[in-house]
Scaffold this motif. Sequence first.
Motif, PDB file in Angstrom:
ATOM      1  N   LEU A   6       0.875  -1.049   0.189  1.00  0.00           N
ATOM      2  CA  LEU A   6      -0.119  -0.028   0.050  1.00  0.00           C
ATOM      3  C   LEU A   6       1.014   1.261   0.058  1.00  0.00           C
ATOM      4  O   LEU A   6       1.823   1.460   0.862  1.00  0.00           O
ATOM      5  N   LYS A   7       0.785   1.930  -0.961  1.00  0.00           N
ATOM      6  CA  LYS A   7       1.608   3.273  -1.118  1.00  0.00           C
ATOM      7  C   LYS A   7       0.636   4.442  -0.621  1.00  0.00           C
ATOM      8  O   LYS A   7      -0.577   4.364  -1.191  1.00  0.00           O
ATOM      9  N   PHE A   8       0.830   5.343   0.179  1.00  0.00           N
ATOM     10  CA  PHE A   8       0.276   6.485   0.600  1.00  0.00           C
ATOM     11  C   PHE A   8       1.160   7.764  -0.034  1.00  0.00           C
ATOM     12  O   PHE A   8       2.127   8.053   0.588  1.00  0.00           O
ATOM     13  N   GLY A   9       0.447   8.598  -0.510  1.00  0.00           N
ATOM     14  CA  GLY A   9       1.162   9.891  -1.029  1.00  0.00           C
ATOM     15  C   GLY A   9       0.977  11.034  -0.134  1.00  0.00           C
ATOM     16  O   GLY A   9       0.389  10.667   0.916  1.00  0.00           O
ATOM     17  N   GLY A  10       1.809  12.069  -0.381  1.00  0.00           N
ATOM     18  CA  GLY A  10       1.878  13.185   0.501  1.00  0.00           C
ATOM     19  C   GLY A  10       0.346  13.962   1.139  1.00  0.00           C
ATOM     20  O   GLY A  10       0.469  14.000   2.352  1.00  0.00           O
ATOM     21  N   THR A  11      -0.597  13.893   0.266  1.00  0.00           N
ATOM     22  CA  THR A  11      -1.741  14.618   0.834  1.00  0.00           C
ATOM     23  C   THR A  11      -2.321  13.556   1.631  1.00  0.00           C
ATOM     24  O   THR A  11      -2.989  13.777   2.908  1.00  0.00           O
ATOM     25  N   TYR A 172      -2.502   4.829  -2.959  1.00  0.00           N
ATOM     26  CA  TYR A 172      -3.671   5.721  -2.481  1.00  0.00           C
ATOM     27  C   TYR A 172      -3.227   7.147  -2.804  1.00  0.00           C
ATOM     28  O   TYR A 172      -2.200   7.340  -2.229  1.00  0.00           O
ATOM     29  N   THR A 173      -4.091   7.857  -3.156  1.00  0.00           N
ATOM     30  CA  THR A 173      -3.665   9.205  -3.616  1.00  0.00           C
ATOM     31  C   THR A 173      -4.740  10.100  -3.264  1.00  0.00           C
ATOM     32  O   THR A 173      -5.914   9.677  -2.429  1.00  0.00           O
ATOM     33  N   ASP A 174      -4.872  11.324  -3.773  1.00  0.00           N
ATOM     34  CA  ASP A 174      -5.776  12.393  -3.286  1.00  0.00           C
ATOM     35  C   ASP A 174      -6.843  12.457  -4.298  1.00  0.00           C
ATOM     36  O   ASP A 174      -7.759  13.243  -4.244  1.00  0.00           O
ATOM     37  N   VAL A 175      -6.882  11.927  -5.470  1.00  0.00           N
ATOM     38  CA  VAL A 175      -8.030  11.580  -6.406  1.00  0.00           C
ATOM     39  C   VAL A 175      -8.342  10.180  -6.473  1.00  0.00           C
ATOM     40  O   VAL A 175      -7.756   9.192  -5.935  1.00  0.00           O
ATOM     41  N   GLU A 176      -9.563  10.139  -7.197  1.00  0.00           N
ATOM     42  CA  GLU A 176     -10.136   8.803  -7.090  1.00  0.00           C
ATOM     43  C   GLU A 176      -9.454   7.548  -8.027  1.00  0.00           C
ATOM     44  O   GLU A 176      -9.640   6.538  -8.165  1.00  0.00           O
ATOM     45  N   GLY A 177      -8.538   8.238  -8.668  1.00  0.00           N
ATOM     46  CA  GLY A 177      -7.925   7.257  -9.738  1.00  0.00           C
ATOM     47  C   GLY A 177      -7.268   8.081 -10.805  1.00  0.00           C
ATOM     48  O   GLY A 177      -7.103   9.338 -10.697  1.00  0.00           O
ATOM     49  N   VAL A 178      -7.004   7.409 -11.850  1.00  0.00           N
ATOM     50  CA  VAL A 178      -6.464   8.236 -13.238  1.00  0.00           C
ATOM     51  C   VAL A 178      -7.763   8.654 -13.872  1.00  0.00           C
ATOM     52  O   VAL A 178      -8.628   7.785 -14.319  1.00  0.00           O
ATOM     53  N   TYR A 179      -7.536   9.936 -14.350  1.00  0.00           N
ATOM     54  CA  TYR A 179      -8.673  10.439 -14.900  1.00  0.00           C
ATOM     55  C   TYR A 179      -8.446  10.853 -16.519  1.00  0.00           C
ATOM     56  O   TYR A 179      -6.935  10.800 -16.720  1.00  0.00           O
ATOM     57  N   THR A 180      -9.490  11.080 -17.296  1.00  0.00           N
ATOM     58  CA  THR A 180      -9.163  11.306 -18.803  1.00  0.00           C
ATOM     59  C   THR A 180      -8.181  12.658 -18.790  1.00  0.00           C
ATOM     60  O   THR A 180      -7.346  12.872 -19.811  1.00  0.00           O
ATOM     61  N   THR A 181      -8.309  13.587 -17.720  1.00  0.00           N
ATOM     62  CA  THR A 181      -7.331  14.708 -17.488  1.00  0.00           C
ATOM     63  C   THR A 181      -7.477  15.118 -16.198  1.00  0.00           C
ATOM     64  O   THR A 181      -7.929  14.529 -15.564  1.00  0.00           O
ATOM     65  N   ASP A 182      -6.533  15.955 -15.844  1.00  0.00           N
ATOM     66  CA  ASP A 182      -6.315  16.648 -14.408  1.00  0.00           C
ATOM     67  C   ASP A 182      -7.700  16.875 -13.839  1.00  0.00           C
ATOM     68  O   ASP A 182      -8.252  17.975 -14.235  1.00  0.00           O
ATOM     69  N   PRO A 183      -8.201  16.119 -13.002  1.00  0.00           N
ATOM     70  CA  PRO A 183      -9.748  16.327 -12.526  1.00  0.00           C
ATOM     71  C   PRO A 183      -9.570  17.639 -11.645  1.00  0.00           C
ATOM     72  O   PRO A 183     -10.671  18.503 -11.459  1.00  0.00           O
ATOM     73  N   ASN A 184      -8.487  17.924 -11.103  1.00  0.00           N
ATOM     74  CA  ASN A 184      -8.407  19.279 -10.315  1.00  0.00           C
ATOM     75  C   ASN A 184      -8.409  20.567 -11.298  1.00  0.00           C
ATOM     76  O   ASN A 184      -8.463  21.636 -10.984  1.00  0.00           O
ATOM     77  N   THR A 185      -8.222  20.478 -12.491  1.00  0.00           N
ATOM     78  CA  THR A 185      -8.321  21.537 -13.533  1.00  0.00           C
ATOM     79  C   THR A 185      -9.465  21.417 -14.363  1.00  0.00           C
ATOM     80  O   THR A 185     -10.054  22.556 -14.713  1.00  0.00           O
ATOM     81  N   ALA A 208       0.696  14.174 -16.531  1.00  0.00           N
ATOM     82  CA  ALA A 208      -0.382  13.707 -15.482  1.00  0.00           C
ATOM     83  C   ALA A 208       0.262  13.219 -14.413  1.00  0.00           C
ATOM     84  O   ALA A 208       0.784  11.952 -14.194  1.00  0.00           O
ATOM     85  N   LYS A 209       0.401  13.942 -13.169  1.00  0.00           N
ATOM     86  CA  LYS A 209       1.179  13.922 -12.184  1.00  0.00           C
ATOM     87  C   LYS A 209       0.709  12.706 -11.401  1.00  0.00           C
ATOM     88  O   LYS A 209       1.726  12.288 -10.277  1.00  0.00           O
ATOM     89  N   VAL A 210      -0.325  12.079 -11.415  1.00  0.00           N
ATOM     90  CA  VAL A 210      -0.867  11.053 -10.703  1.00  0.00           C
ATOM     91  C   VAL A 210       0.019   9.813 -10.401  1.00  0.00           C
ATOM     92  O   VAL A 210       0.113   9.126  -9.481  1.00  0.00           O
ATOM     93  N   MET A 211       0.850   9.476 -11.443  1.00  0.00           N
ATOM     94  CA  MET A 211       2.034   8.312 -11.274  1.00  0.00           C
ATOM     95  C   MET A 211       3.205   8.969 -11.844  1.00  0.00           C
ATOM     96  O   MET A 211       3.358   9.649 -13.026  1.00  0.00           O
TER      97      MET A 211
HETATM   98  P1  ADP Z   1       0.425  11.857  -4.491  1.00  0.00           P
HETATM   99  O1  ADP Z   1       1.011  12.831  -3.044  1.00  0.00           O
HETATM  100  O2  ADP Z   1      -0.614  10.799  -3.832  1.00  0.00           O
HETATM  101  O3  ADP Z   1       1.486  11.053  -4.872  1.00  0.00           O
HETATM  102  P2  ADP Z   1       0.222  13.762  -6.609  1.00  0.00           P
HETATM  103  O4  ADP Z   1       0.123  15.109  -6.187  1.00  0.00           O
HETATM  104  O5  ADP Z   1       1.888  13.097  -6.978  1.00  0.00           O
HETATM  105  O6  ADP Z   1      -0.322  12.696  -5.400  1.00  0.00           O
HETATM  106  O7  ADP Z   1      -0.667  13.115  -7.933  1.00  0.00           O
HETATM  107  C1  ADP Z   1      -1.999  13.147  -7.833  1.00  0.00           C
HETATM  108  C2  ADP Z   1      -2.475  14.568  -8.295  1.00  0.00           C
HETATM  109  O8  ADP Z   1      -2.382  14.185  -9.774  1.00  0.00           O
HETATM  110  C3  ADP Z   1      -4.051  14.871  -8.480  1.00  0.00           C
HETATM  111  O9  ADP Z   1      -4.262  15.745  -7.045  1.00  0.00           O
HETATM  112  C4  ADP Z   1      -4.360  15.337  -9.715  1.00  0.00           C
HETATM  113  O10 ADP Z   1      -4.323  17.026  -9.764  1.00  0.00           O
HETATM  114  C5  ADP Z   1      -2.991  15.255 -10.424  1.00  0.00           C
HETATM  115  N1  ADP Z   1      -3.380  14.673 -11.942  1.00  0.00           N
HETATM  116  C6  ADP Z   1      -2.859  15.293 -13.173  1.00  0.00           C
HETATM  117  N2  ADP Z   1      -3.409  14.495 -14.066  1.00  0.00           N
HETATM  118  C7  ADP Z   1      -4.061  13.782 -13.561  1.00  0.00           C
HETATM  119  C8  ADP Z   1      -4.823  12.533 -14.317  1.00  0.00           C
HETATM  120  N3  ADP Z   1      -5.067  12.517 -15.399  1.00  0.00           N
HETATM  121  N4  ADP Z   1      -5.653  11.739 -13.460  1.00  0.00           N
HETATM  122  C9  ADP Z   1      -5.641  11.969 -12.046  1.00  0.00           C
HETATM  123  N5  ADP Z   1      -4.842  12.913 -11.633  1.00  0.00           N
HETATM  124  C10 ADP Z   1      -4.041  13.847 -12.238  1.00  0.00           C
END
Ligand code: ADP
Length: 404
Positions: A6-11, A172-185, A208-211
């Motif tokens: 289980l990986k937990f990100g910064g948030t 485990y991160t701060d969004v629900e998964g990988v999205y079609t584009t950054d859900p925060n934007t 896409a910063k999520v991974m």
């Molecule tokens: P963690 O601290 O859990 O490693 P990151 O900040 O590295 O989290 O990555 C999660 C963030 O990536 C989200 O908050 C989101 O804004 C951003 N992000 C950018 N592109 C995407 C995408 N395609 N799907 C999901 N998140 C994305």
Amino acid sequence: MKIVVLKFGGTSVGSTDRIKKVSKIITSYIKKKYKVIVAPSAMKGVTNDLIRKSKEISNNFISDEYDVLVSSGEQMSCSLIAGSLNHLGYKSRSWLGWQVPILTEGGFSKARIKYIYKKNIMKYLKSGGIPIVAGFQGINSNSRITTIGRGGTDASAIMLARFFNAEKCIIYTDVEGVYTTDPNTIKKAKKIKVISYEEMLEMASLGAKVMQPHSIQDARLNRIDIDVRSSFKQTSGTLITKRKNILSNKIIRGVSFTKNDAKITLVGVKDRPGVAASIFEPLYINSINVDMVVQNISSNGRETDLTFTIKSEDSVKTEKLLKKNKKINFRKIIVDKKVSKVSIIGVGMITTPGVTYRMFNALAKKNINIIVISTSEIKISVLLNRRDLNKAVNILHKEFRLEK
Ligand code: ADP
Ligand code: ASP
Ligand code: MG
């Protein structure tokens, strides 16, 4: 033995309250009879703060000490999680990279995990303990502490899953998964249920910063399925897996973008064989990554213009290197830091004609000017004026029906 990493990100570990929440997630797997290895990031903002401190000392902070410094945030989150689990009555302890040890290769700040010793952690797991292994860090062959690139705890988790033969690797991160584009934007971004390593690697590399991109390479090479999900909500996430496991017939999987590009144009470069190599050699020696490149055909056979992009943080250094490069001659250098790169990604474009046209046409209809284009088998990237970025992402998202 059923092992889960289980990986937990910064948030997800951003406060002591969050650490308590994360402990509950960890123990839920113990209750399901899993042996759990935890890989936490530093608490949100801590790594950035350490980097800031290094800059207050020196802009050229010595690289080996830099890694000792910036890896220290993970030590704090590891001990807090272990402490929290102990408080709940579970056996748990922290493991720093050198204690495991996690062996890495490659230079400081950009090392890659090569080997993880299993013996002690395995013994601990068998005895019912929950090891909390610091993400982002390892040691090199001289036993110096190394780090594996920003966002590197993703790769730590994947390599732990590989060496411990885990049944699951959950990010485990701060969004629900990988999205079609950054859900925060982009509000219309949609969660992707399953995505191939290839597409995820492109999406991550293109912004896409999520991974972390390296983590996806590691997962692909070792055939590790990754489950990306939220540590805040109990919802299903995204599965990153091999292409064969994916049935969906989407042409485009997602839109990625970056905001930290700079464009450099050398005007009136004296053309001769080898000139491009002479321009890029010092950048390569200084580890400056060149991304998009266009060279005009020289109309008179003597002079040409060459444009390329780099990370904006490298622009001052790059300009200096170009100006002092005795091997090249040019009339003028233009640096533009107000550019952004937008990319569409999808394996479907290999077999579907017209994707390039649709992309360019959609942008043209909104009067968005394309500065540079680059393509590969499964992505098309364009460089734009940064003020057009949001409009471009929205229009491409719509054009390829990603909100559906
Ligand atoms: P963690 O601290 O859990 O490693 P990151 O900040 O590295 O989290 O990555 C999660 C963030 O990536 C989200 O908050 C989101 O804004 C951003 N992000 C950018 N592109 C995407 C995408 N395609 N799907 C999901 N998140 C994305
Ligand atoms: N703490 C490191 C960073 O901020 C590693 C990580 O979060 O994965 O880059
Ligand atoms: Mg991350």
